[in-house]
Write a protein that holds these residues in place. Structure first.
Motif, PDB file in Angstrom:
ATOM      1  N   ALA A 142      29.861  39.478 102.266  1.00  0.00           N
ATOM      2  CA  ALA A 142      29.925  38.188 102.974  1.00  0.00           C
ATOM      3  C   ALA A 142      28.545  37.761 103.475  1.00  0.00           C
ATOM      4  O   ALA A 142      28.365  36.632 103.954  1.00  0.00           O
ATOM      5  CB  ALA A 142      30.886  38.301 104.150  1.00  0.00           C
ATOM      6  N   TRP A 197      30.540  36.666  96.172  1.00  0.00           N
ATOM      7  CA  TRP A 197      29.525  37.246  97.069  1.00  0.00           C
ATOM      8  C   TRP A 197      28.601  36.153  97.624  1.00  0.00           C
ATOM      9  O   TRP A 197      28.518  35.060  97.090  1.00  0.00           O
ATOM     10  CB  TRP A 197      28.730  38.349  96.338  1.00  0.00           C
ATOM     11  N   HIS A 198      27.884  36.531  98.693  1.00  0.00           N
ATOM     12  CA  HIS A 198      27.092  35.543  99.442  1.00  0.00           C
ATOM     13  C   HIS A 198      25.977  34.899  98.600  1.00  0.00           C
ATOM     14  O   HIS A 198      25.522  35.456  97.603  1.00  0.00           O
ATOM     15  CB  HIS A 198      26.487  36.208 100.696  1.00  0.00           C
TER      16      HIS A 198
END
Ligand SMILES: Cc1cc2nc3c(=O)[nH]c(=O)nc-3n(C[C@H](O)[C@H](O)[C@H](O)COP(=O)(O)OP(=O)(O)OC[C@H]3O[C@@H](n4cnc5c(N)ncnc54)[C@H](O)[C@@H]3O)c2cc1C
Length: 378
Positions: free
Chosen positions: A80, A234-235
């Motif tokens: 995150a 995903w980030h």
């Protein structure tokens, strides 16, 4: 003294440049028809840079590499994007990043024209006699340096091989074809059985790597799509990095290391360096760095020696390098197990520990590996 080097990878080119600079008559045999390989990026820690300096190669490598990461926040994040641990800037202060092909080109530029004989697959003598055989032709030297990489056939010929171990995961690598704004944050993002790494290159392009626990030999019809899908949630800027990488520039290799450290790096007048001697997983970013340390150690030990002193120098080389590289090989394997942990309980525990331990402790562990390793000039 006439010296043959087998393999024009980072280790082979470094030792060839170091020895030729000291006045030795060096010939490099490389099996690929084109000496310069494709490749993605590479990080070099202080120990590698110190070793390059000892061979007089540091300035030119500094000219093509960058330290942008030193001014960035770095460490480990979760998918995150929350930081699990951020290491102090001193840990990465002297870390350099470079495009592999530029490093190869720079190391090659130190060699006299004609030193590298491309398209020549070379075999050593099993008893360590300094002889190189290419096809039907054999050539005698005073010393043979084997730098033929992780799948070294010459390590086997010499009877030194301990076999390879599949680490349990595969690795994709790529370099963006244009600058990507990574917002002053780099380092690795750890998930369950997979990770993603972001490293800024000197020209604001980004070197990225990604791993996933998979059976050895798994095939994907489209590697670029496979990595995009796997890290889709995903980030940022992970997807931006992948989108800025041409499909054809995505490389993938299953990760192996030596199943056990070798017992010696020498047989007679033949000596192993680089991955041929101590192939390790990439988790500490030390594989090429250790090959460069080998090259510097050998260059320093051979400085001003004549053939009568050669055996003693080779024994010293093996003694000096075995201990350090075996330790790093084991630490790298352990780091890989932690980073690639997949069980939810283990991952949760790992992440909790990472959040609790001070970044400076992690930094101190890394600094210990980066200490100056080579014997001083004689
Ligand atoms: C995913 C990944 C990421 C990595 N990241 C880093 C990093 O950030 N930092 C770092 O320090 N290390 C890193 N490494 C490790 C690093 O790539 C290797 O340790 C390094 O490239 C090994 O260099 P070498 O010269 O020993 O071998 P190689 O680069 O494999 O070169 C061997 C050469 O020998 C030639 N050859 C083979 N057999 C023969 C023969 N019989 N005759 C003639 N020529 C022959 C080959 O064609 C090749 O050119 C990473 C590795 C991986 C897999």
């Amino acid at each position: 003294m006439r010296i043959a080097v087998i393999g024009a990878g980072i280790a082979g080119l470094s030792v060839a440049a170091g020895l030729q600079r000291d006045g030795y008559d060096v010939t490099v045999f490389e099996q690929r028809p084109e000496p310069s390989p494709v490749g993605a990026g590479l990080t070099l820690f202080r120990n590698a840079c110190d070793a390059l300096d000892m061979m007089g190669l540091g300035d030119s490598v500094r000219a093509v590499s960058g330290t942008d990461i030193a001014s960035m926040r770095t460490g480990q994040r979760d998918p995150a994007g929350s930081w699990l641990i951020a290491v102090p800037p001193s840990t990465v202060a002297s870390m350099r990043s470079v495009h592999r092909s530029e490093l190869h080109h720079t190391l090659s530029s130190h060699l006299f024209p004609g030193t590298v004989h491309a398209g020549q697959t070379a075999r050593v003598a099993a008893d360590g006699t300094p002889r190189v055989t290419i096809g039907e032709r054999a050539e005698e030297f005073d010393l043979v340096v084997v730098a033929d990489g992780i799948r070294s056939t010459n390590r086997k010929v010499l009877g030194l091989d301990t076999g390879l171990r599949y680490a349990g995961y595969t690795a994709w690598r790529g370099v963006t074809h244009r600058p990507v704004n990574i917002g002053g944050e780099a380092g690795e993002t750890w998930g369950r059985g997979q990770l993603f790494g972001i490293v800024p290159l000197p020209d604001h392009r980004v070197y990225w790597y990604a791993t996933a626990n998979l059976p050895a030999g798994t095939d994907f019809p489209d590697e670029h799509q496979a990595v995009r899908d796997r890290f889709a949630q995903w980030h940022a800027p992970i997807q931006e990095c992948l989108a800025a990488t041409p499909r054809a520039a995505v490389l993938r290799h299953d990760v192996y290391d030596l199943s056990r450290p070798l017992e010696t790096f020498t047989r007679g007048r033949t000596v192993l360096i680089g991955d041929a001697a101590h192939a390790m997983t990439p988790n500490l970013g030390q594989g090429a760095g250790q090959g460069i340390e080998d090259a510097a150690t050998l260059t320093l030990l051979l400085r001003d020696v004549d053939t009568s002193e050669l055996d003693r120098a080779l024994t010293s080389y093996s003694d000096l390098r075995l201990n350090r590289t075996s330790t790093i090989l084991h630490r790298s394997r352990t780091a890989g197990r932690v980073a690639q942990a997949a069980h939810p309980v283990t991952v949760s525990l790992r992440n909790t520990v990472l959040r609790l331990i001070p970044g400076r402790l992690m930094g101190a562990m890394s600094q210990r590996i980066q200490h100056r390793p080579c014997p001083g000039p004689r």
